[in-house]
Motif scaffolding. Sequence first.
Motif, PDB file in Angstrom:
ATOM      1  N   ILE A 148       1.005  -1.286   0.095  1.00 45.07           N
ATOM      2  CA  ILE A 148       0.225   0.019  -0.425  1.00 45.07           C
ATOM      3  C   ILE A 148       0.696   1.379   0.151  1.00 45.07           C
ATOM      4  N   ALA A 149       2.212   1.327   0.914  1.00 51.24           N
ATOM      5  CA  ALA A 149       2.637   2.430   0.754  1.00 51.24           C
ATOM      6  C   ALA A 149       3.769   2.677  -0.508  1.00 51.24           C
ATOM      7  N   THR A 150       4.114   1.587  -1.730  1.00 48.67           N
ATOM      8  CA  THR A 150       3.945   1.862  -2.535  1.00 48.67           C
ATOM      9  C   THR A 150       3.125   2.455  -3.520  1.00 48.67           C
ATOM     10  N   LEU A 151       2.147   1.720  -3.706  1.00 52.25           N
ATOM     11  CA  LEU A 151       0.702   2.238  -4.193  1.00 52.25           C
ATOM     12  C   LEU A 151       0.850   3.974  -3.780  1.00 52.25           C
ATOM     13  N   MET A 152       0.828   4.107  -2.775  1.00 55.24           N
ATOM     14  CA  MET A 152       0.822   5.383  -2.397  1.00 55.24           C
ATOM     15  C   MET A 152       1.771   6.706  -2.734  1.00 55.24           C
ATOM     16  N   SER A 153       2.910   5.764  -3.167  1.00 55.95           N
ATOM     17  CA  SER A 153       4.047   7.089  -3.559  1.00 55.95           C
ATOM     18  C   SER A 153       4.551   6.669  -5.038  1.00 55.95           C
ATOM     19  N   ASP A 154       5.499   7.295  -5.730  1.00 54.02           N
ATOM     20  CA  ASP A 154       5.430   7.278  -7.416  1.00 54.02           C
ATOM     21  C   ASP A 154       6.899   6.186  -7.686  1.00 54.02           C
ATOM     22  N   GLU A 209      -9.054  15.352   2.868  1.00 59.40           N
ATOM     23  CA  GLU A 209      -8.427  17.070   3.704  1.00 59.40           C
ATOM     24  C   GLU A 209      -7.817  17.032   5.468  1.00 59.40           C
ATOM     25  N   HIS A 210      -7.333  17.440   5.670  1.00 63.48           N
ATOM     26  CA  HIS A 210      -6.493  18.053   6.713  1.00 63.48           C
ATOM     27  C   HIS A 210      -6.277  16.269   7.835  1.00 63.48           C
ATOM     28  N   VAL A 211      -5.513  15.826   7.058  1.00 65.31           N
ATOM     29  CA  VAL A 211      -4.962  14.261   7.450  1.00 65.31           C
ATOM     30  C   VAL A 211      -4.256  14.586   7.097  1.00 65.31           C
ATOM     31  N   ASP A 212      -3.120  13.955   8.076  1.00 66.89           N
ATOM     32  CA  ASP A 212      -1.941  13.751   7.670  1.00 66.89           C
ATOM     33  C   ASP A 212      -1.101  12.133   6.965  1.00 66.89           C
ATOM     34  N   ASP A 213       0.135  12.425   6.628  1.00 68.40           N
ATOM     35  CA  ASP A 213       0.582  11.252   5.832  1.00 68.40           C
ATOM     36  C   ASP A 213       0.330  10.073   6.612  1.00 68.40           C
ATOM     37  N   GLU A 214       0.576  10.239   7.839  1.00 69.93           N
ATOM     38  CA  GLU A 214       0.364   8.649   8.351  1.00 69.93           C
ATOM     39  C   GLU A 214      -0.868   7.959   8.207  1.00 69.93           C
ATOM     40  N   ALA A 215      -2.242   9.065   8.559  1.00 72.35           N
ATOM     41  CA  ALA A 215      -3.092   8.520   9.068  1.00 72.35           C
ATOM     42  C   ALA A 215      -3.735   8.310   7.255  1.00 72.35           C
ATOM     43  N   LYS A 216      -3.242   8.908   6.217  1.00 69.11           N
ATOM     44  CA  LYS A 216      -3.839   8.309   4.992  1.00 69.11           C
ATOM     45  C   LYS A 216      -3.444   7.263   4.721  1.00 69.11           C
ATOM     46  N   HIS A 217      -2.380   6.456   5.343  1.00 71.27           N
ATOM     47  CA  HIS A 217      -1.491   5.264   4.886  1.00 71.27           C
ATOM     48  C   HIS A 217      -2.290   4.344   5.522  1.00 71.27           C
ATOM     49  N   ARG A 218      -3.141   4.818   6.969  1.00 73.33           N
ATOM     50  CA  ARG A 218      -4.019   3.793   7.707  1.00 73.33           C
ATOM     51  C   ARG A 218      -4.785   3.447   7.067  1.00 73.33           C
ATOM     52  N   ALA A 219      -5.432   4.588   6.314  1.00 74.81           N
ATOM     53  CA  ALA A 219      -7.471   4.799   5.836  1.00 74.81           C
ATOM     54  C   ALA A 219      -6.517   4.306   4.490  1.00 74.81           C
ATOM     55  N   CYS A 220      -6.131   3.918   3.554  1.00 69.42           N
ATOM     56  CA  CYS A 220      -6.075   3.649   2.339  1.00 69.42           C
ATOM     57  C   CYS A 220      -5.738   2.150   2.648  1.00 69.42           C
ATOM     58  N   GLU A 221      -4.451   1.640   3.532  1.00 70.09           N
ATOM     59  CA  GLU A 221      -4.848   0.310   4.268  1.00 70.09           C
ATOM     60  C   GLU A 221      -6.114  -0.572   4.051  1.00 70.09           C
ATOM     61  N   ARG A 222      -7.291   0.292   4.442  1.00 73.25           N
ATOM     62  CA  ARG A 222      -8.393  -0.058   5.632  1.00 73.25           C
ATOM     63  C   ARG A 222      -9.347  -0.164   4.190  1.00 73.25           C
ATOM     64  N   GLU A 249      -6.197   1.185  -6.246  1.00 73.38           N
ATOM     65  CA  GLU A 249      -5.742   3.157  -7.212  1.00 73.38           C
ATOM     66  C   GLU A 249      -8.139   3.137  -6.363  1.00 73.38           C
ATOM     67  N   PRO A 250      -8.202   2.538  -6.629  1.00 76.71           N
ATOM     68  CA  PRO A 250      -9.879   2.800  -5.985  1.00 76.71           C
ATOM     69  C   PRO A 250     -10.372   3.568  -4.538  1.00 76.71           C
ATOM     70  N   ALA A 251      -8.584   2.606  -3.714  1.00 77.46           N
ATOM     71  CA  ALA A 251      -8.735   3.118  -2.085  1.00 77.46           C
ATOM     72  C   ALA A 251      -7.853   4.287  -2.539  1.00 77.46           C
ATOM     73  N   LEU A 252      -6.958   4.167  -2.412  1.00 73.86           N
ATOM     74  CA  LEU A 252      -5.678   5.379  -3.500  1.00 73.86           C
ATOM     75  C   LEU A 252      -7.112   6.995  -3.497  1.00 73.86           C
ATOM     76  N   LEU A 253      -8.134   7.113  -4.666  1.00 73.70           N
ATOM     77  CA  LEU A 253      -8.264   8.014  -4.694  1.00 73.70           C
ATOM     78  C   LEU A 253      -9.363   8.490  -4.005  1.00 73.70           C
ATOM     79  N   ARG A 254      -9.815   7.742  -3.392  1.00 74.00           N
ATOM     80  CA  ARG A 254     -10.957   7.620  -1.366  1.00 74.00           C
ATOM     81  C   ARG A 254      -9.904   8.653  -0.436  1.00 74.00           C
ATOM     82  N   VAL A 255      -8.761   7.751  -0.635  1.00 73.33           N
ATOM     83  CA  VAL A 255      -8.233   8.937   0.461  1.00 73.33           C
ATOM     84  C   VAL A 255      -7.542   9.769  -0.046  1.00 73.33           C
ATOM     85  N   ASN A 256      -6.837  10.230  -1.180  1.00 79.69           N
ATOM     86  CA  ASN A 256      -5.816  11.126  -2.217  1.00 79.69           C
ATOM     87  C   ASN A 256      -7.898  12.766  -1.528  1.00 79.69           C
TER      88      ASN A 256
END
Length: 208
Positions: free
Chosen positions: A109-115, A141-154, A131-138
């Motif tokens: 997931i970290a790889t998906l979130m990086s380029d 707003e007002h969410v730090d990187d760490e929280a975005k990773h946890r959200a994308c994993e879920r 990819e749909p998970a990444l689009l939802r997370v992207n």
Amino acid sequence: MHKELDVYIEGFKRFKENWFKSGRKAREVFKDQSPKVLVIACSDSRVDPALLFDADPGDFFMIRNLSSLVPPYVKDSSFHGISAALEYAVCKVNVSHIIIIGHTHCAGIATLMSDDDSDTEFIAPWLHIAEPALLRVNVMEHVDDEAKHRACEREAILVSLGNLLTFPGIKERVQAGKLSIHGWYFNMTKGTLERWSGKDKAFIPLVS
Ligand SMILES: [Zn+2]
């Protein structure tokens, strides 16, 4: 034999002692299989479902892949290893439950979130499933990187749950009440387990 593998040969000896020489009716366990649960887990070395859930041989039919993703139903001439295992578990083994297990700090997931996946042949196309998970997370707003990773994993778990239902044989059994599908999330920092609740539209604690 490579010395670094010796520890596992010793491990097999203990396994043999436990399962083939003791009175645990081990030979019965290995005669046939009729697991009720299919587990789909990440290939990550730290999230072995048999260890996490203290399960015995014969308990789980298992699929492991990068980030525990389920691809959508596609019928063509490619080699569909995950789909074949799904079909076998559902149509031949007749499992009653499918559990998808995601986890914190998932490298896929970290790889998906990086380029940073341009030099890989198979990783990026595989992770594209999420990819749909990444689009939802992207759009969060007002969410730090760490929280975005946890959200994308879920969110990736939810994408895979949805993809399970694109398989006609799975959808049919779920609708008939013969099969249940579950999304679980293992936090390997805290040692906690959550499950997706469709009713609550949230991951809620199973073991906190
Ligand atoms: Zn992972």
